[in-house]
Design an enzyme around this catalytic site. Structure first.
Site, PDB file in Angstrom:
ATOM      1  N   GLU A 186     -10.656   3.113  -6.493  1.00 43.35           N
ATOM      2  CA  GLU A 186     -10.809   4.390  -5.800  1.00 43.35           C
ATOM      3  C   GLU A 186     -10.530   4.169  -4.318  1.00 43.35           C
ATOM      4  OE1 GLU A 186     -14.693   6.002  -6.567  1.00 43.35           O
ATOM      5  OE2 GLU A 186     -14.299   6.236  -8.710  1.00 43.35           O
ATOM      6  N   HIS A 246       2.413   1.533  16.862  1.00 42.25           N
ATOM      7  CA  HIS A 246       3.059   2.840  16.802  1.00 42.25           C
ATOM      8  C   HIS A 246       2.073   3.990  16.985  1.00 42.25           C
ATOM      9  CE1 HIS A 246       5.792   0.387  13.992  1.00 42.25           C
ATOM     10  NE2 HIS A 246       6.278   0.333  15.211  1.00 42.25           N
ATOM     11  N   TYR A 270      -0.146   4.744   3.377  1.00 40.75           N
ATOM     12  CA  TYR A 270      -0.606   5.535   4.521  1.00 40.75           C
ATOM     13  C   TYR A 270      -0.815   6.972   4.066  1.00 40.75           C
ATOM     14  CZ  TYR A 270       1.900   1.839   7.095  1.00 40.75           C
ATOM     15  OH  TYR A 270       2.363   0.652   7.563  1.00 40.75           O
ATOM     16  N   ARG A 278       4.285  -5.245  12.518  1.00 42.18           N
ATOM     17  CA  ARG A 278       4.773  -3.884  12.751  1.00 42.18           C
ATOM     18  C   ARG A 278       3.828  -3.210  13.738  1.00 42.18           C
ATOM     19  NH1 ARG A 278       8.482  -1.981   8.719  1.00 42.18           N
ATOM     20  NH2 ARG A 278       8.601  -3.427   6.969  1.00 42.18           N
ATOM     21  N   ARG A 326      -7.818  -6.040 -18.455  1.00 42.13           N
ATOM     22  CA  ARG A 326      -6.474  -5.467 -18.313  1.00 42.13           C
ATOM     23  C   ARG A 326      -5.978  -5.467 -16.881  1.00 42.13           C
ATOM     24  NH1 ARG A 326      -7.913   0.231 -20.104  1.00 42.13           N
ATOM     25  NH2 ARG A 326      -9.700  -0.418 -18.884  1.00 42.13           N
ATOM     26  N   HIS A 376      -1.204   2.151  16.106  1.00 41.75           N
ATOM     27  CA  HIS A 376      -1.504   1.352  14.917  1.00 41.75           C
ATOM     28  C   HIS A 376      -0.425   0.293  14.681  1.00 41.75           C
ATOM     29  CE1 HIS A 376      -1.160   0.597  10.511  1.00 41.75           C
ATOM     30  NE2 HIS A 376      -2.441   0.316  10.709  1.00 41.75           N
TER      31      HIS A 376
END
Length: 180
Positions: free
Chosen positions: A28, A57, A126, A54, A23, A113
């Site tokens: 987790e 930051h 996040y 990106r 399926r 990051h």
């Protein structure tokens, strides 16, 4: 689920568990019992196309620890240790996070990051230990020569805001003046 240490104090790779069947799969990402000292109160997502960069930051006040996970796609995830008293101050760490490898990154507060989208569509989750504080957000130049982060040689898509990020030298001056 396994937690792997890195050479950076507090920075950990989380190897999640994925259960596949006909399926699809069940994955987790987080087990509170493994992170008893951390409280993650703000969850958000971003979506990026291939070659979108990106970062880098960081929140200077109201700092955030983060867990970064890829729900769909694949990214080159990069962090810079911006903790002045750390042995790895000014050094960076890179890793591939993807839907396929089920890895996440636990990033302590005080790290900048950023990431580069490597698949056509990349959805990133996040988990943050503090709320977003727009007035305390800053960015470091993703291509700062002093940081020696080697990105793939491709045409990158970078926002106007991120193109204006400060150099690491400017960041060091800023934190020094804030501490005086």
């Amino acid at each position: 689920m396994k937690i792997l240490n890195t050479k950076f104090n507090g920075l950990k790779i989380i190897e999640g568990i994925k259960f596949d069947d006909s399926r699809g799969y069940f994955r987790e990402i987080f087990l509170k019992k493994l992170f008893k000292k951390k409280k993650f109160i703000f969850w958000c997502m971003s979506k990026s196309k291939k070659n979108v960069l990106r970062g880098m930051h960081i929140q200077t006040k109201k700092t955030q620890a983060k867990i970064v996970s890829v729900v769909k796609g694949k990214i080159l995830d990069v962090v810079i240790d911006c903790r002045p008293k750390s042995k790895s101050f000014g050094k960076h760490f890179k890793t591939i996070l993807s839907e396929k490898n089920c890895k996440s990154l636990l990033i302590p507060a005080g790290f900048a990051h950023g990431f580069l989208g490597l698949d056509k569509e990349n959805i990133i989750l996040y988990s943050n230990s503090n709320y977003r504080s727009r007035k305390n957000e800053i960015g470091l130049k993703w291509n700062d020569k002093q940081l020696k982060i080697f990105w793939p040689k491709i045409k990158l898509i970078v926002s106007k805001k991120d193109k204006l990020n400060m150099s690491f030298v400017e960041y060091c001056k800023k934190i020094k003046s804030n501490n005086e």
